[in-house]
Design a protein around this motif. Structure first.
Motif, short mmCIF file in Angstrom:
data_model
loop_
_atom_site.label_atom_id
_atom_site.label_comp_id
_atom_site.label_asym_id
_atom_site.label_seq_id
_atom_site.Cartn_x
_atom_site.Cartn_y
_atom_site.Cartn_z
N ASN A 131 2.12 3.42 3.79
CA ASN A 131 0.53 2.82 3.82
C ASN A 131 -0.04 3.26 5.39
O ASN A 131 -1.42 3.32 5.23
N TYR A 146 -3.24 -3.70 3.88
CA TYR A 146 -3.22 -3.24 2.48
C TYR A 146 -2.73 -4.78 1.50
O TYR A 146 -2.87 -4.85 0.33
N GLY A 160 0.89 -1.14 0.11
CA GLY A 160 0.07 0.01 -0.12
C GLY A 160 0.90 1.30 -0.01
O GLY A 160 0.15 2.46 -0.09
N ASP A 161 2.28 1.22 0.18
CA ASP A 161 2.94 2.39 -0.03
C ASP A 161 2.73 2.96 -1.19
O ASP A 161 2.60 2.10 -2.35
#
Length: 349
Positions: free
Chosen positions: A321, A338, A245-246
């Protein structure tokens, strides 16, 4: 409908976004080299639009190939793909589009030895990528609209609207347009987005054109307007989203995310599934493009900094994230953790 990039019988038509908002000029690019240079020079920008432009550039180059055999055509095709891959390193949609065109070429090659038929199939694939992006942005708008309350003011950074995609809706601004189309009252605060001023030049331009209330602020005002309670939510686009999710987005996004966290404001990322790169575990592996120092030291042709100084000009940063409330895609909304939610959306696509 704003059309940043469009297929034509004799070339690719692009809106020259470098000239906005002062001038609305469309260029006709008549070779794949011109398309590659337009991507590199930011005539067209925004991850989805870059992917579309690359696909069309590949199709145009293949159409113009003088190869008489499939082997000749494949050699030209691979060279064109390599040229496109060297334009801009951060936006994963570029590489996603190239790989999709490669798959289409291999499929066509396995089914026919007719060179003209293969060319037509690659043109159809590029145009399909464009049409699918328009539909994806509408879906992002529908999913995102549910997260935006009536009467909200959304802060956004850079331009993730129609200009950054296939046209019409956009990603981050697609969420705004989706909320409006759902009958909600919504306004936007647009960061100017130094050094290329995509917020000032592009986001403000297309929202004003669309009749959506927009207030322009300088980048260093974001914390102040949040502290004043003027921001209901932050919505930004993305150039690449890692498996965890970064998210890489225009430089300055990380700063906005930190400020949103401090002020308990939801921070949303809006992007199509094609922007998710499950091959990299975290944002540490995302390549960050560095651009010409003149973008920082000059505004148009006017120098604003002393000659001879050192300049650092990364075009993107990575938002961790843990600062992201949710990621809005065309297949649904992903929430933490994520690594599970993004994989589920991609695999279900």
């Amino acid at each position: 409908m704003i059309k940043p990039v469009e297929w034509a019988a004799d070339g690719i038509i692009m809106l020259d976004q470098r000239l906005l908002p002062a001038e609305e000029r469309y260029l006709k690019l008549r070779s794949y080299e011109e398309v590659a240079d337009a991507i590199r020079q930011m005539v067209v920008r925004g991850a989805p639009a870059i992917g579309i432009a690359a696909a069309m550039g590949i199709a145009l180059g293949l159409k113009q190939s003088i190869g008489t055999s499939v082997a000749d055509l494949e050699e030209d095709f691979e060279y064109i793909c390599e040229t496109m891959s060297r334009t801009r390193p951060t936006a994963v949609n570029l590489f996603w589009a190239i790989e999709r065109m490669r798959a289409a070429f291999q499929k066509a090659k396995s089914e026919t030895s007719d060179v003209e038929e293969i060319k037509q199939r690659l043109i159809a694939e590029a145009r399909a990528i464009h049409e699918e992006d328009l539909a994806a942005n509408r879906a992002i708008g529908r999913f995102g609209a549910e997260l935006i309350p009536d009467g909200a003011t959304v802060l956004t950074h850079c331009n993730a609207g129609a200009l950054a995609t296939g046209g019409d809706y956009g990603t981050a601004l697609g969420v705004v347009r989706g909320a409006r189309d759902a009958g909600k009252r919504v306004a936007v605060i647009a960061d100017e987005t130094r050094p290329f001023l995509q917020g000032a030049r592009l986001t403000a331009w297309e929202l004003a054109k669309d009749g959506i209330p927009v207030t322009l602020i300088t980048d260093n005002m974001a914390g102040h307007v949040m502290k004043q309670g003027k921001v209901s939510a932050v919505v930004v686009g993305a150039d690449r989203i890692a498996a965890n999710g970064d998210t890489a987005n225009k430089i300055g996004t990380y700063m906005v995310a930190v400020l949103a966290k401090e002020h308990n404001i939801p921070f949303y990322v809006a992007a199509p599934i094609s922007t998710i790169d499950l091959s990299i575990p975290s944002g540490d592996q995302i390549p960050i493009e560095e651009r010409d120092p003149s973008e920082v030291t000059q505004l148009r042709d006017q120098r604003i900094a002393p000659e001879g100084i050192d300049v650092y000009n990364p075009a993107f940063d990575v938002t961790p994230n843990e600062l992201i409330t949710a990621i809005i895609t065309d297949k649904g909304v992903a929430r933490p953790p994520y690594t599970q939610s993004l994989r589920a959306l991609v695999q279900g696509a």
